[in-house]
Write an enzyme that holds these catalytic residues in place. Structure first.
Site, PDB file in Angstrom:
ATOM      1  N   ARG A 171      70.399  56.786  64.069  1.00 56.28           N
ATOM      2  CA  ARG A 171      69.998  57.648  65.097  1.00 56.28           C
ATOM      3  C   ARG A 171      70.400  56.973  66.514  1.00 56.28           C
ATOM      4  NH1 ARG A 171      64.596  58.443  66.790  1.00 56.28           N
ATOM      5  NH2 ARG A 171      64.362  57.058  64.987  1.00 56.28           N
TER       6      ARG A 171
ATOM      7  N   GLY B 224      68.786  50.228  62.122  1.00 57.86           N
ATOM      8  CA  GLY B 224      69.383  51.338  63.080  1.00 57.86           C
ATOM      9  C   GLY B 224      70.442  51.984  62.729  1.00 57.86           C
TER      10      GLY B 224
ATOM     11  N   TYR C  53      57.332  43.740  75.059  1.00 59.15           N
ATOM     12  CA  TYR C  53      58.816  44.329  75.258  1.00 59.15           C
ATOM     13  C   TYR C  53      59.712  43.242  75.465  1.00 59.15           C
ATOM     14  CZ  TYR C  53      63.026  47.277  74.214  1.00 59.15           C
ATOM     15  OH  TYR C  53      64.333  47.869  74.423  1.00 59.15           O
TER      16      TYR C  53
ATOM     17  N   ASP D  40      63.185  47.766  56.143  1.00 64.56           N
ATOM     18  CA  ASP D  40      62.279  48.171  57.420  1.00 64.56           C
ATOM     19  C   ASP D  40      62.688  46.413  58.311  1.00 64.56           C
ATOM     20  OD1 ASP D  40      60.150  47.259  59.349  1.00 64.56           O
ATOM     21  OD2 ASP D  40      58.634  47.994  57.645  1.00 64.56           O
TER      22      ASP D  40
ATOM     23  N   ALA E 109      59.943  41.079  77.151  1.00 67.94           N
ATOM     24  CA  ALA E 109      59.834  38.735  76.935  1.00 67.94           C
ATOM     25  C   ALA E 109      60.167  38.375  75.225  1.00 67.94           C
ATOM     26  CB  ALA E 109      57.711  38.772  77.184  1.00 67.94           C
TER      27      ALA E 109
ATOM     28  N   ILE F 181      68.479  54.521  78.689  1.00 66.08           N
ATOM     29  CA  ILE F 181      69.312  55.545  77.992  1.00 66.08           C
ATOM     30  C   ILE F 181      68.372  56.268  77.430  1.00 66.08           C
ATOM     31  CG2 ILE F 181      71.523  55.918  76.242  1.00 66.08           C
ATOM     32  CD1 ILE F 181      71.653  53.381  77.593  1.00 66.08           C
TER      33      ILE F 181
HETATM   34  P1  NDP Z   1      66.014  55.492  68.770  1.00 63.66           P
HETATM   35  O1  NDP Z   1      64.688  55.470  68.370  1.00 63.66           O
HETATM   36  O2  NDP Z   1      66.434  56.561  68.926  1.00 63.66           O
HETATM   37  O3  NDP Z   1      66.177  54.862  67.335  1.00 63.66           O
HETATM   38  C1  NDP Z   1      65.410  54.088  66.484  1.00 63.66           C
HETATM   39  C2  NDP Z   1      66.580  53.245  65.577  1.00 63.66           C
HETATM   40  O4  NDP Z   1      65.629  51.953  64.908  1.00 63.66           O
HETATM   41  C3  NDP Z   1      65.911  54.363  64.221  1.00 63.66           C
HETATM   42  O5  NDP Z   1      67.678  54.640  63.879  1.00 63.66           O
HETATM   43  C4  NDP Z   1      65.521  54.092  63.118  1.00 63.66           C
HETATM   44  O6  NDP Z   1      65.526  54.692  62.060  1.00 63.66           O
HETATM   45  C5  NDP Z   1      65.420  52.332  63.390  1.00 63.66           C
HETATM   46  N1  NDP Z   1      64.065  51.781  63.470  1.00 63.66           N
HETATM   47  C6  NDP Z   1      62.445  51.788  64.004  1.00 63.66           C
HETATM   48  N2  NDP Z   1      61.325  51.331  62.995  1.00 63.66           N
HETATM   49  C7  NDP Z   1      62.540  50.549  62.361  1.00 63.66           C
HETATM   50  C8  NDP Z   1      61.980  49.452  61.206  1.00 63.66           C
HETATM   51  N3  NDP Z   1      60.752  48.847  61.741  1.00 63.66           N
HETATM   52  N4  NDP Z   1      62.831  48.616  60.463  1.00 63.66           N
HETATM   53  C9  NDP Z   1      64.274  48.988  60.896  1.00 63.66           C
HETATM   54  N5  NDP Z   1      64.880  50.059  61.169  1.00 63.66           N
HETATM   55  C10 NDP Z   1      64.172  50.846  62.516  1.00 63.66           C
HETATM   56  O7  NDP Z   1      65.827  54.175  69.319  1.00 63.66           O
HETATM   57  P2  NDP Z   1      67.028  53.771  70.318  1.00 63.66           P
HETATM   58  O8  NDP Z   1      68.469  54.212  69.861  1.00 63.66           O
HETATM   59  O9  NDP Z   1      67.196  54.300  71.630  1.00 63.66           O
HETATM   60  O10 NDP Z   1      67.246  52.222  70.416  1.00 63.66           O
HETATM   61  C11 NDP Z   1      68.128  50.946  69.511  1.00 63.66           C
HETATM   62  C12 NDP Z   1      68.160  49.661  70.005  1.00 63.66           C
HETATM   63  O11 NDP Z   1      68.359  49.710  71.832  1.00 63.66           O
HETATM   64  C13 NDP Z   1      66.181  49.056  70.327  1.00 63.66           C
HETATM   65  O12 NDP Z   1      66.238  47.970  70.078  1.00 63.66           O
HETATM   66  C14 NDP Z   1      65.882  49.543  71.610  1.00 63.66           C
HETATM   67  O13 NDP Z   1      64.711  48.170  71.763  1.00 63.66           O
HETATM   68  C15 NDP Z   1      67.432  48.837  72.336  1.00 63.66           C
HETATM   69  N6  NDP Z   1      67.289  49.325  73.928  1.00 63.66           N
HETATM   70  C16 NDP Z   1      66.975  50.891  73.651  1.00 63.66           C
HETATM   71  C17 NDP Z   1      67.249  51.076  75.352  1.00 63.66           C
HETATM   72  C18 NDP Z   1      66.864  52.834  75.611  1.00 63.66           C
HETATM   73  O14 NDP Z   1      66.322  53.458  76.719  1.00 63.66           O
HETATM   74  N7  NDP Z   1      67.016  53.628  74.706  1.00 63.66           N
HETATM   75  C19 NDP Z   1      67.256  50.896  76.592  1.00 63.66           C
HETATM   76  C20 NDP Z   1      67.236  49.397  75.790  1.00 63.66           C
HETATM   77  C21 NDP Z   1      67.470  48.873  75.299  1.00 63.66           C
HETATM   78  P3  NDP Z   1      64.652  55.997  62.018  1.00 63.66           P
HETATM   79  O15 NDP Z   1      65.534  57.102  61.938  1.00 63.66           O
HETATM   80  O16 NDP Z   1      65.234  55.738  60.105  1.00 63.66           O
HETATM   81  O17 NDP Z   1      63.670  56.431  62.502  1.00 63.66           O
END
Ligand code: NDP
Length: 254
Positions: free
Chosen positions: A15, A12, A159, A63, A161, A192
């Site tokens: 973004r 991921g 989420y 994925d 848990a 964030i």
């Molecule tokens: P974003 O929605 O900004 O980015 C999500 C990223 O995960 C993208 O790169 C996306 O790829 C990728 N992604 C989504 N679905 C899949 C999938 N099925 N398989 C592989 N990759 C996937 O999220 P964040 O950057 O905010 O979150 C990143 C992590 O941080 C997550 O684990 C989230 O739970 C955790 N988190 C986020 C917080 C927040 O407030 N933002 C707080 C605490 C934890 P693509 O660009 O191709 O869609």
């Protein structure tokens, strides 16, 4: 002889938090493989930015819900690594990819539950297990959790848990992988400002203010608050840190 950079895989990385992690890891002199799910264009932009820093990088589609695709993905990735980075192994894995699930406990369906388990727990477990076959001893793994594993907001039962589960898994991985000098830690961000959850923290002013008011440092988090911490864990300076949960939330709900 050329001094080869270490290599990190960031899931991921196209973004949000993963993007900033990938860039900051590159700033530590580490080459980066990043994955995206559907957003190739943004992933390619991150790759281009890492190259301007002077490190090698490429992006692959993955994925992380689909465990059956991992063997083929890793085989393909190792081929690219050998060709483009001149190395046979990885050093670091950052399990970051994830999606939000906000649904009241009583209304959560089995499909939603399974999807969340696949992306937030099963995918992390098996991607780590399989990637370890290609990892150098002495490397590291960073699992991304959430403040919601420590404090509870309505609607995040599955989420939160699962993120708590990742924190438990991190300790077990650290215990079993210590023999290979691989450190395993959790980074738990607070809320964030990313696209996550439809951009809730970034775009909903009332929610953003609510987060700021419950945070010691007085604001919601930014991706740039998280990336450098994950990057630090991928350095020699962090080699004696393992099995730890590092919350990076500006002191939310303390
Ligand atoms: P974003 O929605 O900004 O980015 C999500 C990223 O995960 C993208 O790169 C996306 O790829 C990728 N992604 C989504 N679905 C899949 C999938 N099925 N398989 C592989 N990759 C996937 O999220 P964040 O950057 O905010 O979150 C990143 C992590 O941080 C997550 O684990 C989230 O739970 C955790 N988190 C986020 C917080 C927040 O407030 N933002 C707080 C605490 C934890 P693509 O660009 O191709 O869609």
């Amino acid at each position: 002889m050329e001094n080869k950079s270490k290599i990190a895989l960031v899931t991921g990385g196209s973004r949000g938090l993963g993007r900033d992690m990938a860039i900051n890891i590159a700033k530590k002199g580490i080459d980066v493989v990043l994955t995206y799910h559907s957003n190739k264009k943004e992933a390619d932009e991150v790759v281009a930015e890492i190259k301007t820093i002077g490190q090698k990088a490429f992006a692959l589609q993955l994925d992380t819900r689909d465990v059956s695709s991992f063997d083929k993905f890793l085989e393909g990735m190792m081929g690219h690594i050998e060709k483009e980075m001149g190395s046979k192994n990885l050093d670091f894995l950052v399990n970051n990819a994830g999606t939000s699930l906000h649904q009241p406990f009583m209304e959560t369906t089995e499909d939603q539950f399974d999807d969340a388990v696949n992306i937030h727990f099963k995918g992390v477990f098996f991607l780590s297990q399989k990637a370890l076959n290609f990892m150098n001893d002495g490397g590291g793994i960073v699992n991304i959790s959430s403040g919601l594993a420590r404090f509870s907001f309505p609607g995040y039962s599955v989420y939160g848990a699962l993120k708590a589960g990742i924190e438990g898994l991190t300790r077990y991985m650290a215990k079993e992988l210590g023999a290979r000098r691989i450190n395993v830690n959790t980074v738990a961000p607070g809320a964030i400002e990313t696209d996550f959850g439809g951009g809730l923290t970034r775009d909903n002013k009332a929610f953003n203010t609510q987060v700021a008011n419950m945070t010691a440092l007085g604001r919601a988090g930014l991706p740039t608050d998280i990336g450098p911490v994950v990057a630090f864990l991928c350095t020699d300076d962090a080699k004696w840190i393992t099995a730890q949960r590092i919350e990076v939330s500006g002191g939310t709900l303390i």
